[in-house]
Design an enzyme around this catalytic site. Structure first.
Site, PDB file in Angstrom:
ATOM      1  N   CYS A 120      -5.338  15.341 -65.915  1.00  8.36           N
ATOM      2  CA  CYS A 120      -5.023  16.115 -66.669  1.00  8.36           C
ATOM      3  C   CYS A 120      -3.302  17.314 -65.860  1.00  8.36           C
ATOM      4  O   CYS A 120      -2.990  18.264 -66.645  1.00  8.36           O
ATOM      5  CB  CYS A 120      -5.727  16.983 -67.689  1.00  8.36           C
ATOM      6  SG  CYS A 120      -6.911  16.055 -68.697  1.00  8.36           S
ATOM      7  N   HIS A 310      -2.670  24.014 -69.062  1.00  7.09           N
ATOM      8  CA  HIS A 310      -3.661  23.077 -69.520  1.00  7.09           C
ATOM      9  C   HIS A 310      -4.497  23.172 -70.751  1.00  7.09           C
ATOM     10  O   HIS A 310      -4.972  23.803 -69.911  1.00  7.09           O
ATOM     11  CB  HIS A 310      -4.316  22.156 -68.358  1.00  7.09           C
ATOM     12  CG  HIS A 310      -5.013  21.249 -69.316  1.00  7.09           C
ATOM     13  ND1 HIS A 310      -4.143  19.965 -70.167  1.00  7.09           N
ATOM     14  CD2 HIS A 310      -6.089  20.083 -68.987  1.00  7.09           C
ATOM     15  CE1 HIS A 310      -5.370  19.225 -70.231  1.00  7.09           C
ATOM     16  NE2 HIS A 310      -5.834  19.311 -69.303  1.00  7.09           N
ATOM     17  N   ASN A 340      -6.472  17.962 -76.606  1.00  7.97           N
ATOM     18  CA  ASN A 340      -6.773  17.592 -75.399  1.00  7.97           C
ATOM     19  C   ASN A 340      -5.464  16.723 -75.201  1.00  7.97           C
ATOM     20  O   ASN A 340      -6.197  15.687 -75.467  1.00  7.97           O
ATOM     21  CB  ASN A 340      -7.879  18.334 -74.639  1.00  7.97           C
ATOM     22  CG  ASN A 340      -7.232  17.700 -72.952  1.00  7.97           C
ATOM     23  OD1 ASN A 340      -6.017  17.328 -72.917  1.00  7.97           O
ATOM     24  ND2 ASN A 340      -8.450  18.058 -72.195  1.00  7.97           N
TER      25      ASN A 340
HETATM   26  N1  ACO Z   1     -20.453  18.951 -82.377  1.00  3.45           N
HETATM   27  C1  ACO Z   1     -22.019  18.670 -82.500  1.00  3.45           C
HETATM   28  N2  ACO Z   1     -23.137  19.253 -80.883  1.00  3.45           N
HETATM   29  C2  ACO Z   1     -22.121  18.822 -80.102  1.00  3.45           C
HETATM   30  C3  ACO Z   1     -20.665  17.964 -80.498  1.00  3.45           C
HETATM   31  C4  ACO Z   1     -20.255  18.174 -81.509  1.00  3.45           C
HETATM   32  N3  ACO Z   1     -18.827  17.841 -81.752  1.00  3.45           N
HETATM   33  N4  ACO Z   1     -20.191  17.842 -79.418  1.00  3.45           N
HETATM   34  C5  ACO Z   1     -22.036  18.123 -78.216  1.00  3.45           C
HETATM   35  N5  ACO Z   1     -22.678  18.835 -79.131  1.00  3.45           N
HETATM   36  C6  ACO Z   1     -23.772  18.950 -78.956  1.00  3.45           C
HETATM   37  C7  ACO Z   1     -24.389  18.656 -77.112  1.00  3.45           C
HETATM   38  O1  ACO Z   1     -25.598  16.962 -78.269  1.00  3.45           O
HETATM   39  C8  ACO Z   1     -25.597  19.776 -77.414  1.00  3.45           C
HETATM   40  O2  ACO Z   1     -26.721  19.886 -77.927  1.00  3.45           O
HETATM   41  P1  ACO Z   1     -28.130  19.958 -78.245  1.00  3.45           P
HETATM   42  O3  ACO Z   1     -28.296  21.568 -77.301  1.00  3.45           O
HETATM   43  O4  ACO Z   1     -29.691  19.335 -79.379  1.00  3.45           O
HETATM   44  O5  ACO Z   1     -28.482  19.297 -76.600  1.00  3.45           O
HETATM   45  C9  ACO Z   1     -24.915  20.765 -77.716  1.00  3.45           C
HETATM   46  O6  ACO Z   1     -23.474  21.273 -78.775  1.00  3.45           O
HETATM   47  C10 ACO Z   1     -24.229  21.988 -76.947  1.00  3.45           C
HETATM   48  O7  ACO Z   1     -23.938  20.964 -75.866  1.00  3.45           O
HETATM   49  P2  ACO Z   1     -22.823  21.334 -74.895  1.00  3.45           P
HETATM   50  O8  ACO Z   1     -22.124  20.109 -73.933  1.00  3.45           O
HETATM   51  O9  ACO Z   1     -24.097  22.406 -73.439  1.00  3.45           O
HETATM   52  O10 ACO Z   1     -21.547  22.731 -75.403  1.00  3.45           O
HETATM   53  P3  ACO Z   1     -20.798  23.014 -74.611  1.00  3.45           P
HETATM   54  O11 ACO Z   1     -21.098  24.315 -75.114  1.00  3.45           O
HETATM   55  O12 ACO Z   1     -20.372  22.797 -72.732  1.00  3.45           O
HETATM   56  O13 ACO Z   1     -19.421  22.385 -75.225  1.00  3.45           O
HETATM   57  C11 ACO Z   1     -17.764  21.419 -73.997  1.00  3.45           C
HETATM   58  C12 ACO Z   1     -18.438  21.046 -74.951  1.00  3.45           C
HETATM   59  C13 ACO Z   1     -16.815  22.006 -75.250  1.00  3.45           C
HETATM   60  C14 ACO Z   1     -17.208  20.065 -74.129  1.00  3.45           C
HETATM   61  C15 ACO Z   1     -17.283  22.204 -73.242  1.00  3.45           C
HETATM   62  O14 ACO Z   1     -17.985  22.022 -72.472  1.00  3.45           O
HETATM   63  C16 ACO Z   1     -15.772  21.763 -72.517  1.00  3.45           C
HETATM   64  O15 ACO Z   1     -14.562  21.530 -72.818  1.00  3.45           O
HETATM   65  N6  ACO Z   1     -15.748  21.479 -71.346  1.00  3.45           N
HETATM   66  C17 ACO Z   1     -14.179  21.270 -70.658  1.00  3.45           C
HETATM   67  C18 ACO Z   1     -13.767  19.634 -71.236  1.00  3.45           C
HETATM   68  C19 ACO Z   1     -13.030  19.449 -70.586  1.00  3.45           C
HETATM   69  O16 ACO Z   1     -11.941  20.592 -70.422  1.00  3.45           O
HETATM   70  N7  ACO Z   1     -12.419  18.758 -70.432  1.00  3.45           N
HETATM   71  C20 ACO Z   1     -11.029  17.764 -70.245  1.00  3.45           C
HETATM   72  C21 ACO Z   1     -10.504  16.837 -69.559  1.00  3.45           C
HETATM   73  S1  ACO Z   1      -9.414  16.841 -68.770  1.00  3.45           S
HETATM   74  C22 ACO Z   1      -9.066  15.219 -67.879  1.00  3.45           C
HETATM   75  O17 ACO Z   1      -8.843  15.306 -66.611  1.00  3.45           O
HETATM   76  C23 ACO Z   1      -8.854  13.676 -69.312  1.00  3.45           C
END
Ligand code: ACO
Length: 383
Positions: A120, A310, A340
């Site tokens: 990314c 990004h 993204n």
């Molecule tokens: N819908 C509903 N619930 C969900 C979803 C969804 N789509 N996805 C996860 N959950 C649930 C989980 O299972 C978890 O449930 P639990 O508490 O019962 O276990 C709960 O939601 C919380 O999950 P977390 O992973 O703690 O949620 P978080 O607040 O961290 O948000 C997210 C997740 C959006 C992915 C966040 O961590 C994030 O944005 N991280 C960065 C991701 C990123 O920047 N990626 C870039 C990739 S770059 C590249 O090079 C490809």
């Protein structure tokens, strides 16, 4: 003197997929996705290829079709493009490179073309490599003017394209990742100018991803691989994420040799992510990169007129703003409608910033990104 951005464009596939659309096949909701990420919709390439998207974005940056931003408002001569770098993790083919496919489609007879993968953060790395090549070429040109010999290709204009069909790498049963990503392309045209500063400074950094927080294993078709595992170098296997598509006994032997867990994790060609770990990395990496590039350029952050980050998660952008001590309003935020788009993301958001008129001539503009690898970087340029 420096590499100046003289054109910019973006392209999106036709199909709009909303959060509610996703909730029809994975256990999620519009409310969860929007509050956690800022994403409402994303575009998904059903018919469009990575080449189609990259080509459209590039044509806009070159002023060949409407919808892009061009500094001088003129159509660029294709023969004047000397370099094409394409940043992607979802090329249409491994060989030819995505850049070679784009060069052929765009009809750029003189361009040297190659791909660059920095996930990314790709467009930050791509812009830095392209501007470095233009700068070295200008240096070489001065030596030639002084009677010396040319030692490298003469290059004045470089097309830098990010193009992704990322939704082909997504596990559509994994709600933790499939809600985040989308497809699209962004392109920038750089021109070396003796009387313009253009790119003022860059900062790149790789941090080893020791915990595999962001991984997309490669796909190798092993169905014709005739060698018994014992004959295969152990080191090669353990460092290559691969999907095993081979006779059962070969898979069993590989498992025994490698250890089940490693292969288990690597037996998919999907994006595998530890969201919270990436989130943590992202906020500190963006802060470090933004501060470092300002220091290198000797431009205070307070003088920057627009920050184009990004677009991975709106909350990451807000955290970064807080850590940097600047207003969120300074940031171009385009994630709501596109999600993204990995290596395309910063260039697509930059195209939005130009299109909305928020970047004015001479403004200091900061591009900042992070990604798998783990990569991070920033570019500061004068518009
Ligand atoms: N819908 C509903 N619930 C969900 C979803 C969804 N789509 N996805 C996860 N959950 C649930 C989980 O299972 C978890 O449930 P639990 O508490 O019962 O276990 C709960 O939601 C919380 O999950 P977390 O992973 O703690 O949620 P978080 O607040 O961290 O948000 C997210 C997740 C959006 C992915 C966040 O961590 C994030 O944005 N991280 C960065 C991701 C990123 O920047 N990626 C870039 C990739 S770059 C590249 O090079 C490809």
């Amino acid at each position: 003197m420096g590499s100046r951005i003289i054109g910019c464009g973006k392209a999106l596939p036709q199909r709009v997929v909303s959060n509610d659309d996703l909730a029809e096949f994975v256990d999620t909701s519009d409310e969860w996705i929007y509050t956690r990420t800022g994403i409402k919709n994303r575009r998904i390439a059903i018919e469009e290829t990575t080449t189609d998207l990259g080509c459209e974005a590039a044509e806009k940056a070159l002023g060949r079709i409407e919808g892009g931003w061009c500094l001088d408002g003129e159509t660029i001569d294709p023969a004047s493009i000397d370099l094409l770098i394409c940043m992607t993790i979802s090329p249409d083919m491994v060989v030819p490179s995505q850049a070679a496919l784009l060069k052929a489609r765009l009809g750029l007879p003189n361009a040297v073309a190659f791909d660059l993968n920095a996930a990314c953060a790709g467009c930050i790395y791509g812009l830095d490599v392209a501007s470095s090549m233009l700068e070295l070429s200008a240096f070489d040109g001065r030596r030639v003017a002084d009677g010396g010999r040319r030692t490298r290709n003469a290059m004045k204009r470089a097309l830098v394209v990010g193009s992704e069909r990322l939704t082909r790498l997504v596990d559509w049963t994994d709600r933790g990742t499939c809600v985040l990503f989308g497809d699209g392309a962004g392109a920038v045209l750089l021109e070396w100018r003796d009387d313009d500063p253009g790119i003022l400074a860059s900062f790149l950094k790789n941090t080893d991803d020791v915990d595999d927080v962001l991984v997309t294993p490669n796909f190798f078709d092993m169905s014709t691989f005739p060698f018994a595992p014992a004959a295969t170098a152990r080191g090669e296997l353990s460092c290559a994420g691969m999907r095993i598509d081979a006779p059962d006994e070969t898979v069993a032997a590989l498992r025994a040799q490698q250890g089940g867990e490693v292969l288990e994790a690597m037996e998919s060609a999907f994006i595998i992510m530890q969201g919270q770990a990436v989130f943590k990395f992202a906020t500190s990496a963006m802060t470090e990169a933004a501060q470092a590039v300002c220091e290198r350029a000797d431009v205070p952050l307070s003088a920057v007129k627009c920050i184009v980050p990004h677009q991975a998660n709106e909350r990451i952008i807000r955290y970064a703003a807080k850590k940097l001590g600047v207003s969120e309003d300074l940031f171009q935020v385009s994630i709501a409608e596109v999600g993204n788009t990995s290596a395309s993301s910063v260039l697509m958001a930059l195209a939005d910033a130009y299109a909305s008129g928020r970047i004015e001539e001479d403004d200091p503009v900061l591009l900042v990104g992070f990604g798998g690898g783990l990569t991070a970087g920033a570019i500061l340029f004068q518009a």
